[in-house]
Write a protein that holds these residues in place. Structure first.
Motif, PDB file in Angstrom:
ATOM      1  N   ARG A 127       0.864  -1.195   0.000  1.00  0.00           N
ATOM      2  CA  ARG A 127       0.000   0.000   0.000  1.00  0.00           C
ATOM      3  C   ARG A 127       0.894   1.235   0.000  1.00  0.00           C
ATOM      4  O   ARG A 127       1.783   1.368   0.845  1.00  0.00           O
ATOM      5  N   VAL A 128       0.652   2.131  -0.939  1.00  0.00           N
ATOM      6  CA  VAL A 128       1.364   3.409  -0.982  1.00  0.00           C
ATOM      7  C   VAL A 128       0.327   4.477  -0.645  1.00  0.00           C
ATOM      8  O   VAL A 128      -0.709   4.561  -1.313  1.00  0.00           O
ATOM      9  N   ALA A 129       0.602   5.255   0.394  1.00  0.00           N
ATOM     10  CA  ALA A 129      -0.376   6.241   0.854  1.00  0.00           C
ATOM     11  C   ALA A 129       0.300   7.587   1.048  1.00  0.00           C
ATOM     12  O   ALA A 129       1.465   7.671   1.447  1.00  0.00           O
ATOM     13  N   LEU A 130      -0.469   8.618   0.763  1.00  0.00           N
ATOM     14  CA  LEU A 130       0.010   9.984   0.941  1.00  0.00           C
ATOM     15  C   LEU A 130      -0.802  10.597   2.075  1.00  0.00           C
ATOM     16  O   LEU A 130      -2.033  10.657   1.983  1.00  0.00           O
ATOM     17  N   GLY A 131      -0.134  11.005   3.136  1.00  0.00           N
ATOM     18  CA  GLY A 131      -0.836  11.562   4.294  1.00  0.00           C
ATOM     19  C   GLY A 131      -1.304  12.977   4.020  1.00  0.00           C
ATOM     20  O   GLY A 131      -0.823  13.626   3.090  1.00  0.00           O
ATOM     21  N   PRO A 132      -2.239  13.495   4.846  1.00  0.00           N
ATOM     22  CA  PRO A 132      -2.761  14.842   4.633  1.00  0.00           C
ATOM     23  C   PRO A 132      -1.660  15.908   4.669  1.00  0.00           C
ATOM     24  O   PRO A 132      -1.746  16.929   4.006  1.00  0.00           O
ATOM     25  N   GLY A 133      -0.582  15.660   5.417  1.00  0.00           N
ATOM     26  CA  GLY A 133       0.510  16.633   5.466  1.00  0.00           C
ATOM     27  C   GLY A 133       1.547  16.395   4.383  1.00  0.00           C
ATOM     28  O   GLY A 133       2.589  17.045   4.354  1.00  0.00           O
ATOM     29  N   MET A 137       3.752   7.056   2.859  1.00  0.00           N
ATOM     30  CA  MET A 137       3.802   5.823   3.649  1.00  0.00           C
ATOM     31  C   MET A 137       3.727   4.608   2.746  1.00  0.00           C
ATOM     32  O   MET A 137       2.822   4.531   1.913  1.00  0.00           O
ATOM     33  N   LEU A 138       4.659   3.687   2.943  1.00  0.00           N
ATOM     34  CA  LEU A 138       4.626   2.426   2.210  1.00  0.00           C
ATOM     35  C   LEU A 138       4.490   1.296   3.216  1.00  0.00           C
ATOM     36  O   LEU A 138       5.259   1.229   4.182  1.00  0.00           O
ATOM     37  N   THR A 139       3.510   0.446   3.008  1.00  0.00           N
ATOM     38  CA  THR A 139       3.334  -0.712   3.870  1.00  0.00           C
ATOM     39  C   THR A 139       3.395  -1.961   3.010  1.00  0.00           C
ATOM     40  O   THR A 139       2.624  -2.084   2.052  1.00  0.00           O
ATOM     41  N   SER A 140       4.325  -2.851   3.352  1.00  0.00           N
ATOM     42  CA  SER A 140       4.448  -4.116   2.627  1.00  0.00           C
ATOM     43  C   SER A 140       3.963  -5.235   3.518  1.00  0.00           C
ATOM     44  O   SER A 140       4.344  -5.308   4.690  1.00  0.00           O
ATOM     45  N   ARG A 141       3.120  -6.078   2.954  1.00  0.00           N
ATOM     46  CA  ARG A 141       2.689  -7.278   3.691  1.00  0.00           C
ATOM     47  C   ARG A 141       3.010  -8.479   2.818  1.00  0.00           C
ATOM     48  O   ARG A 141       2.521  -8.577   1.683  1.00  0.00           O
ATOM     49  N   ILE A 142       3.836  -9.359   3.336  1.00  0.00           N
ATOM     50  CA  ILE A 142       4.257 -10.525   2.558  1.00  0.00           C
ATOM     51  C   ILE A 142       3.766 -11.772   3.279  1.00  0.00           C
ATOM     52  O   ILE A 142       4.022 -11.945   4.481  1.00  0.00           O
ATOM     53  N   ARG A 143       3.026 -12.600   2.521  1.00  0.00           N
ATOM     54  CA  ARG A 143       2.419 -13.793   3.108  1.00  0.00           C
ATOM     55  C   ARG A 143       2.944 -15.036   2.406  1.00  0.00           C
ATOM     56  O   ARG A 143       3.069 -15.065   1.180  1.00  0.00           O
ATOM     57  N   ASN A 144       3.256 -16.037   3.211  1.00  0.00           N
ATOM     58  CA  ASN A 144       3.653 -17.332   2.669  1.00  0.00           C
ATOM     59  C   ASN A 144       2.383 -18.100   2.324  1.00  0.00           C
ATOM     60  O   ASN A 144       1.580 -18.428   3.208  1.00  0.00           O
ATOM     61  N   THR A 145       2.185 -18.372   1.027  1.00  0.00           N
ATOM     62  CA  THR A 145       0.994 -19.124   0.603  1.00  0.00           C
ATOM     63  C   THR A 145       1.394 -20.509   0.074  1.00  0.00           C
ATOM     64  O   THR A 145       0.652 -21.113  -0.722  1.00  0.00           O
ATOM     65  N   ASN A 146       2.587 -20.977   0.485  1.00  0.00           N
ATOM     66  CA  ASN A 146       3.015 -22.327   0.100  1.00  0.00           C
ATOM     67  C   ASN A 146       1.986 -23.360   0.555  1.00  0.00           C
ATOM     68  O   ASN A 146       1.483 -23.293   1.675  1.00  0.00           O
ATOM     69  N   THR A 147       1.717 -24.328  -0.310  1.00  0.00           N
ATOM     70  CA  THR A 147       0.787 -25.388   0.089  1.00  0.00           C
ATOM     71  C   THR A 147       1.557 -26.677   0.412  1.00  0.00           C
ATOM     72  O   THR A 147       0.963 -27.686   0.776  1.00  0.00           O
ATOM     73  N   ASP A 148       2.895 -26.608   0.275  1.00  0.00           N
ATOM     74  CA  ASP A 148       3.712 -27.801   0.542  1.00  0.00           C
ATOM     75  C   ASP A 148       4.194 -27.828   1.997  1.00  0.00           C
ATOM     76  O   ASP A 148       5.042 -28.644   2.353  1.00  0.00           O
ATOM     77  N   GLY A 149       3.697 -26.906   2.815  1.00  0.00           N
ATOM     78  CA  GLY A 149       4.063 -26.897   4.238  1.00  0.00           C
ATOM     79  C   GLY A 149       5.423 -26.280   4.519  1.00  0.00           C
ATOM     80  O   GLY A 149       5.872 -26.237   5.661  1.00  0.00           O
ATOM     81  N   LYS A 150       6.098 -25.751   3.474  1.00  0.00           N
ATOM     82  CA  LYS A 150       7.470 -25.256   3.666  1.00  0.00           C
ATOM     83  C   LYS A 150       7.524 -23.769   4.031  1.00  0.00           C
ATOM     84  O   LYS A 150       6.816 -22.951   3.433  1.00  0.00           O
TER      85      LYS A 150
END
Ligand code: BG6
Length: 296
Positions: A127-133, A137-150
Motif C-alpha cells: 500500500r502506498v499512501a500519501l498523508g494529509p501533510g 507511507m509504504l506498507t508491505s505485507r508478505i504472506r507465505n501461501t506455500n501449500t507444501d508446508g514449507k
C-alpha cells in the motif's frame, strides 16, 4: 485508475492537499515521484533511467525482494523490482486503516517462471499512501501461501533515492555508534565512530539494528527528511560517487551529487515465514524545514 507514464508504462498518481502528490508505477510497484506542497520533487530519479523491463527504474523507491543485493543466488536485489504488479481493489483489512488518505494497493504474486527461480508461493501486498501533510507511507505485507508446508526466508529493502542539493551538504543522523557491514570492504563489520555520516567518497554500508528513525539533513536546502520504519531493523546508506556513477549505464556521471540512498531494510537476519504467516514492513517519509526538526 491508472494513466500512462514513460514508455507507456502504467502508473497511478496520488494527490493530496495543495501540490502534494506521489506516482507509483505498476512496473516494480515502484514509487517514482513524491512532491511536497509546493510541487517540489523530493525523490531522485536519474535522467538516464530506463523505464523498460527488465531493467529496474534508477531512482525513486525500488523494492528489493526476496533478496537484498547479492545475499543469495537470485539476481541483484531480487525480482520484485522488475515485475509488473497489479492493482488490488479490495485487499484484506490493514491493521491501521488509511481511510482518510490518498492511497493505492498493489499486489505481486509469482508467475510459473518466478517459481522456477524461487520456488515459493507468496502474496506481496504493497500500500502506498500519501498523508494529509504530504507524508509518504509504504506498507508491505508478505504472506507465505506455500501449500507444501514449507517455510521461506527472504531479505528486503525499500531502496529509497532522496533528492538532495549536493552530497557535500548532507549528513545522516541516527546511525552513530552502530555496527555496520562495509560493502566496500568485503562486508567486514565495523563500528561507526562519527557523530553523523558525511560523504567524501563512495559509501556503501549496511547499518545493523538501527533505531526506527533516521534523519537526512540537507544544509543547503535547509530541509530534513525523516525516515521512520517498522519491522526493518537495518539501514543501508549508499552513494556511488564518481567512478561507480560512470560505470552505471542508467545514471549520469555527475548525478551522484544530487542523490543519497538511505534504505530501510531487513538484511542481517533473514525474515522467515511459515505457510499462512504474514510479515509487515513499513516506511514513512516526511520532509520538514530543518528549523522544525528537533531530533525528537
Ligand atoms: C545498494 C547497494 O543498495 O544498491 C549497492 O548497497 C548497489 O552495493 C546499489 O550498488 C545499486 O544497486 P543496483 O542493482 O540498483 O545497481
Amino acid at each position: 485508475q491508472t494513466c500512462k507514464g514513460v514508455n507507456g508504462l502504467e502508473k497511478v498518481v496520488l494527490r493530496e492537499v495543495r501540490s502534494c502528490s506521489a506516482e507509483v508505477y505498476l512496473y516494480g510497484g515502484h514509487v517514482t515521484s513524491w512532491k511536497d506542497e509546493h510541487g517540489e520533487e523530493l525523490l531522485f530519479v536519474s535522467n538516464k533511467a530506463i523505464f523498460k523491463p527488465p531493467k529496474a527504474i534508477r531512482g525513486g523507491i525500488p523494492i528489493c525482494f526476496p533478496q537484498f543485493s547479492n545475499f543469495g543466488n537470485l539476481e541483484q536485489h531480487g525480482f520484485a523490482r522488475n515485475r509488473t504488479w497489479s492493482i488490488e481493489n479490495d485487499p484484506p483489512p490493514f491493521p491501521v486503516p488509511t481511510s482518510n488518505r490518498a492511497y493505492v494497493d498493489l499486489i505481486l504474486t509469482p508467475t510459473e517462471e518466478d517459481l522456477k527461480i524461487w520456488p515459493h508461493s507468496f502474496e506481496f501486498r504493497l500500500r502506498v499512501a500519501l498523508g494529509p501533510g504530504g507524508d509518504l507511507m509504504l506498507t508491505s505485507r508478505i504472506r507465505n501461501t506455500n501449500t507444501d508446508g514449507k517455510p521461506f526466508s527472504f531479505t528486503f529493502a525499500y531502496h529509497t533515492y532522496f533528492s538532495i542539493s549536493d552530497i557535500s551538504e548532507v549528513r545522516v543522523e541516527g546511525l552513530e555508534t552502530l555496527d555496520y557491514l562495509d560493502n566496500l570492504q568485503e562486508r567486514n563489520r565495523y563500528t561507526e565512530q562519527g557523530d553523523a555520516i558525511v560523504f567524501e567518497s563512495e559509501l556503501d554500508r549496511i547499518y545493523l539494528g538501527t533505531p526506527s528513525k533516521i534523519a537526512i539533513i540537507d544544509h543547503e536546502k535547509k530541509r530534513t527528511f525523516v525516515v521512520r520504519k517498522g519491522g526493518l531493523p537495518d539501514a543501508v546508506v549508499w552513494n556511488p560517487w564518481d567512478k561507480k556513477a560512470k560505470a552505471m549505464s542508467d545514471f549520469g556521471d555527475d548525478e551522484y551529487k544530487r542523490m543519497v540512498c538511505v534504505e530501510a531494510a531487513a538484511i542481517e537476519k533473514q525474515i522467515t515465514l511459515k505457510p499462512g504467516e504474514e510479515w509487515t514492513g513499513k516506511l514513512e517519509l516526511s520532509a520538514v524545514p530543518s528549523s522544525y526538526y528537533s531530533g525528537q
